[in-house]
Design a protein around this motif. Structure first.
Motif: not given
Length: 266
Positions: A18-23, A60-70, A199-206
């Motif tokens: 729906d017009g939103i890319a998730t990386v 832009l997000t990451s798999s859950d492990c307690g760290t977004f990016c080390a 996602m709410k922010l992304a939808v508002a922007i989209r």
């Protein structure tokens, strides 16, 4: 459907709906550290987003492990040097994420854990940021003999003494401090809540006029680079396409006809 970028490992997942890319950084066992595969997968993701005119916003997000990016994968860094005699940066298509800064659509960061070194780098390259309460932020390169030339935009985003402390001490700071300073747009209590807010922010922007949104991002970043007076003058030129578009007329028509606008991006 979510699918892996075609690299040596499924380090980066990419999906469009729906017009939103998730990386998604997908290295939870390595605390989502940036390997060669992850770095080059991210580069491919930004290329893919810019090539798809139906994409209006990215998360832009990451798999859950307690760290977004080390940050950079230090184990791989050591191994690559031993095996090839070259620094790992040699194998990155874009070592300091310059390509990410040129993505035409807004990027919302859904940071579901700590953001350290390269994690901080990616967060400042995003346009909106949602973080997880109780996590920490740090520019830790001074602890490992590296550097943070990518951090210079922070001088337009945070007080200079805070940036100086981060770079020189390399210590971690509570994310709540950055929310108070305005660097983080929202803090949430759980990873799922972080993603929901993003996602709410992304939808508002989209749902806004795409040419206006893209011009807004470009104009603000340009003004940050060149200063107020020059930025104001350049913004008029950046917004010209939006003012002259059919969408500019559609917005007025939709308002008069009491209906939702149908944006065509032209």
């Amino acid at each position: 459907m979510t699918e892996p970028i075609q690299v040596e490992e499924e380090a980066v997942l990419f999906a469009v709906k729906d017009g939103i890319a998730t990386v998604t950084l997908n290295r939870p066992k390595q605390r989502n550290a940036l390997s060669i595969a992850a770095m080059n997968g991210l580069y491919q993701a930004w290329e893919r987003i810019d090539a798809d005119k139906d994409v209006r916003v990215a998360i832009l997000t990451s798999s859950d492990c307690g760290t977004f990016c080390a940050g950079m994968d230090l184990k791989e860094t050591s191994r690559v040097k031993q095996e090839t005699g070259k620094d790992i940066l040699t194998f990155f298509k874009d070592p300091f994420h310059f390509r990410m800064r040129r993505v035409r659509v807004p990027i919302v960061a859904a940071m579901t854990g700590h953001l350290i070194a390269g994690g901080m780098l990616m967060s400042l390259n995003c346009d909106l940021r949602v973080g997880l309460s109780g996590t920490k932020i740090g520019i830790t390169e001074s602890k490992i003999g590296r550097g943070s030339p990518w951090g210079m935009p922070l001088l337009w985003m945070l007080p200079q003494p805070v940036v100086m402390e981060m770079v020189l001490t390399a210590e971690l700071m509570e994310i709540e401090r950055f929310r108070q300073l305005g660097f983080i747009n929202y803090l949430e209590e759980t990873p799922d809540a972080v993603r929901d807010r993003a996602m709410k922010l992304a939808v508002a922007i989209r749902d806004n006029a795409p040419l206006s949104v893209q011009a807004g991002k470009r104009a603000l970043l340009t003004a940050m680079s060149v200063g107020c007076d020059t930025g104001l003058e350049m913004a008029w030129h950046i917004y010209r396409e939006a003012y002259e578009s059919d969408d500019a007329q559609e917005g007025a028509r939709a308002f008069a006809e009491k209906r939702a606008p149908i944006w065509r991006g032209v």
